[in-house]
Design a protein around this motif. Structure first.
Motif, PDB file in Angstrom:
ATOM      1  N   PRO A  56       7.255   2.062  -7.405  1.00 19.85           N
ATOM      2  CA  PRO A  56       5.821   1.766  -7.420  1.00 19.85           C
ATOM      3  C   PRO A  56       5.362   1.307  -8.808  1.00 19.85           C
ATOM      4  O   PRO A  56       5.930   1.701  -9.823  1.00 19.85           O
ATOM      5  CB  PRO A  56       5.178   3.098  -7.035  1.00 19.85           C
ATOM      6  CG  PRO A  56       6.269   3.887  -6.381  1.00 19.85           C
ATOM      7  CD  PRO A  56       7.537   3.469  -7.059  1.00 19.85           C
ATOM      8  N   ASP A  63      -0.582   0.598  -5.928  1.00 21.26           N
ATOM      9  CA  ASP A  63       0.783   0.073  -6.022  1.00 21.26           C
ATOM     10  C   ASP A  63       0.723  -1.434  -5.813  1.00 21.26           C
ATOM     11  O   ASP A  63       0.512  -1.908  -4.695  1.00 21.26           O
ATOM     12  CB  ASP A  63       1.699   0.725  -4.981  1.00 21.26           C
ATOM     13  CG  ASP A  63       3.153   0.304  -5.155  1.00 21.26           C
ATOM     14  OD1 ASP A  63       3.425  -0.564  -6.016  1.00 21.26           O
ATOM     15  OD2 ASP A  63       4.022   0.829  -4.436  1.00 21.26           O
ATOM     16  N   ALA A 118       2.584   5.786  -7.629  1.00 20.96           N
ATOM     17  CA  ALA A 118       1.410   5.119  -7.052  1.00 20.96           C
ATOM     18  C   ALA A 118       0.173   5.895  -7.515  1.00 20.96           C
ATOM     19  O   ALA A 118      -0.063   7.018  -7.066  1.00 20.96           O
ATOM     20  CB  ALA A 118       1.496   5.085  -5.537  1.00 20.96           C
TER      21      ALA A 118
END
Length: 633
Positions: A309, A292, A335
């Protein structure tokens, strides 16, 4: 009683025969049982070898089986290292087991000899063998041994050996046959272990890389290459975006090409807040992978999706040590952990992409250079045509007044207009001589311009070289007599008739002979050799052809030529030394024209010379004249 004695003898003989037959049968039965047992054991080992992937374990199993088959003290397997200069004991039984992992000699061990020569070695009397083989273990005496090569892909990679079988039984071909089966299985398994391991590690990456590369290499157009690369890479990794940004100066340009999934917008619709990370990856020439970028990249993001993210993977495109751009991926909304296989794939593609970008740029540059070169070539051809035309025109313009000067000079010299004083005759003789010399130069320049312009035609006919050589020497008789030279002809008995332009061949011979006379001191020797032979002559496309030819060589006892000066001899207006040009008159065109004329006939010309020991100039002319279609060798 007398009758029973023969009967008893016959019975005993039959009993002895039966016993012998039984013994032979028992021996055959034991040999058969041994062979069956060996085959069963080999079958069991084969099943294990086909499933085992630990190389050291496999080779130990092979060494133990080999020793068991021959009931020997030691079985061993040795393999050559990568460059084939060191032999390593990979597995062994008995006294050799402690040496596993060490190198053993190539020269004095049975395994070393087999690994080096790739041949089977059967040794029943080591003491009587002049090669003086010894056991790798210094405390073990070698009594008998057999060793076979281990072959992988047709190349010997090591040896399987058995030392010191028990008892006094001699080793034979049946022992070699059993071990050969085991050695063949071992070679196959070694290759299988390597191949399967490599395949398991690279299969997935190879599939993706091949898909990407096949797209990249389909075009030399830079934009097409980049579009294909980002499309294939983005799809392969299942990313939201894949884009390439190229470098200008110290900064990255906007994306040169981008691919994105239908769910996300193009990065061109908003500022790329990951640009600082992209620049850092480019400057430092390192790959950056962030699950991220917002949370881990230390970046401030504003806007409605600031909390979403954004996974980032960026790899520099490096060409010859310099980063020329980056290839980057965005994964929006999650992420994402970038797997090592994915990172490795992107790095490999980036390396290929660097070459593709370089090739595309080089192709574009080559196209531009080709266009410029075509213009330059056209200009040079035009200039060359103008030069040739100028030389031809000037030669014609110069010949007319020169012929008048020479003609009137000769008329005055023969007294056509009255008797002249001696002093005036000497002056006119000088004028006539220099006029003829200048006319010869003009004629040579005219001939050279015709050859360069492609307007020189050969008038081919049957030409007797023997007669032509005599005519040329007769025409030079006064010059030869003046310098006191001895001229020797060695023309042999073979016919010396070629299809050639007689006038041009006469000119060639005159140039060679006049040079020999000119550069040979007074009282020197000039020898002319000639004959017929099969020679290798220049052909079309720079290839050589075998043809029947007449060769002529002119050897003098003159000043000779230095080796470094030989390449300049056949260059227009070139003389080997300035001092020679002052001492010996000449234009530097005779040999150049001779070379052109010889090549027009499909022949060859050359020279051999040693300073202070004279020179030999030679020519070869094909019997049937210049041809466009001959057999190529």
């Amino acid at each position: 009683m007398a009758t029973s004695v023969p009967f008893i003898v016959a019975s005993l003989a039959a009993l002895v025969g039966a016993v012998a037959l039984w013994a032979r049968s028992a021996a055959a039965r034991r040999e058969l049982e041994r062979t069956v047992s060996s085959l069963e054991t080999l079958n069991q080992i084969s099943r294990v070898l086909l499933t085992e992937r630990n190389r050291r374990g496999v080779l130990l199993l092979v060494a133990e089986a080999a020793a068991r088959f021959l009931k020997a003290d030691m079985g061993h397997v040795a393999l050559l290292d990568g460059d084939g200069k060191v032999l390593v004991l990979e597995a062994a039984t008995g006294p050799l087991a402690p040496l596993v992992g060490s190198s053993i000699p190539l020269e004095t061990t049975t395994s070393g000899w087999v690994a080096t020569h790739g041949q089977v070695l059967l040794l029943n009397d080591p003491g009587g063998d002049e090669r003086n083989f010894r056991s790798p273990h210094e405390r073990v005496t070698l009594r008998r041994a057999v060793a076979l090569p281990l072959v992988v892909r047709g190349r010997c990679v090591g040896a399987l050996g058995v030392d010191n079988p028990a008892g006094d039984r001699m080793l034979g071909s049946q022992d070699v046959d059993v071990l050969r089966i085991l050695a063949d299985h071992t070679g196959l398994v070694l290759e299988s272990i390597r191949a399967v391991g490599d395949l398991a590690d690279r299969e997935r990456r190879a599939e993706l890389l091949n898909a990407v590369n096949s797209r990249i290499r389909q075009s030399l157009d830079l934009q097409t290459t980049l579009d294909a690369a980002v499309r294939e890479l983005g799809s392969a990794l299942g990313a939201s975006r894949c884009f390439v940004r190229l470098r200008r100066g110290n900064d990255l340009l906007p994306p040169a090409s981008e691919w994105h999934s239908p769910e996300v917008p193009s990065s061109a619709t908003r500022a790329d807040f990951t640009l600082p990370i992209l620049n850092a990856a480019m400057r430092e020439r390192r790959t950056v992978d962030l699950p991220d970028a917002r949370a881990e990249g230390g970046l401030r993001v504003e806007g409605p999706d600031a909390d979403s993210p954004l996974a980032l993977l960026v790899t520099p495109i490096v060409l010859r040590g310099e980063a020329i751009g980056v290839v980057a991926f965005h994964q929006c909304g999650i992420a994402r952990h970038w797997r090592q296989a994915e990172i490795g794939l992107v790095q490999e593609v980036a390396s290929e992409l660097a070459i593709a970008v370089s090739n595309a740029r080089l192709y574009r540059s080559t196209e531009e250079t080709s266009r410029e070169l075509a213009v330059k070539i056209g200009e040079l051809e035009r200039a060359n045509r103008m030069k040739a035309q100028f030389l031809a025109n000037m030669s014609h313009e110069l010949r007319t007044p020169l012929n008048s000067v020479i003609g009137f000079s000769e008329m005055l010299l023969i007294g056509a207009l009255g008797t002249l004083p001696e002093q005036q005759r000497d002056a006119l003789d000088t004028v006539a001589r220099n006029g003829r010399h200048l006319l010869g130069l003009v004629n040579d320049v005219l001939d050279l311009s015709k050859v360069d312009a492609g307007r020189m035609d050969l008038h081919l006919m049957q030409t007797d070289m023997r007669s032509l050589i005599g005519d040329v020497i007769t025409g030079m008789e006064s010059l030869i007599r003046t310098k006191g030279h001895k001229v020797t002809l060695e023309l042999g008995d073979a016919p010396l008739v070629v299809t050639a332009d007689e006038m041009r061949v006469r000119q060639i011979l005159f140039n060679l002979l006049s040079n020999a006379v000119k550069f040979t001191p007074n009282g020197g020797q000039v020898t002319v050799h000639a004959g017929q032979r099969r020679s290798t002559l220049p052909g079309a496309g720079g290839r050589s052809i075998e043809r029947e030819a007449v060769w002529v060589s002119v050897t003098d006892s003159g000043i000779g030529i230095a080796k470094d000066d030989l390449p300049r001899l056949f260059t227009e207006f070139s003389q080997v030394d300035a001092s020679f040009s002052r001492r010996f008159e000449g234009t530097g065109l005779g040999l150049a024209l001779s070379k052109r004329f010889v090549e027009m006939h499909g022949g060859a010309i050359g020279v051999d010379s040693t300073p202070g020991h004279g020179s030999t100039f030679w020519i070869e002319l094909p019997l049937d004249g210049p041809q466009s279609a001959v057999a190529v060798v």
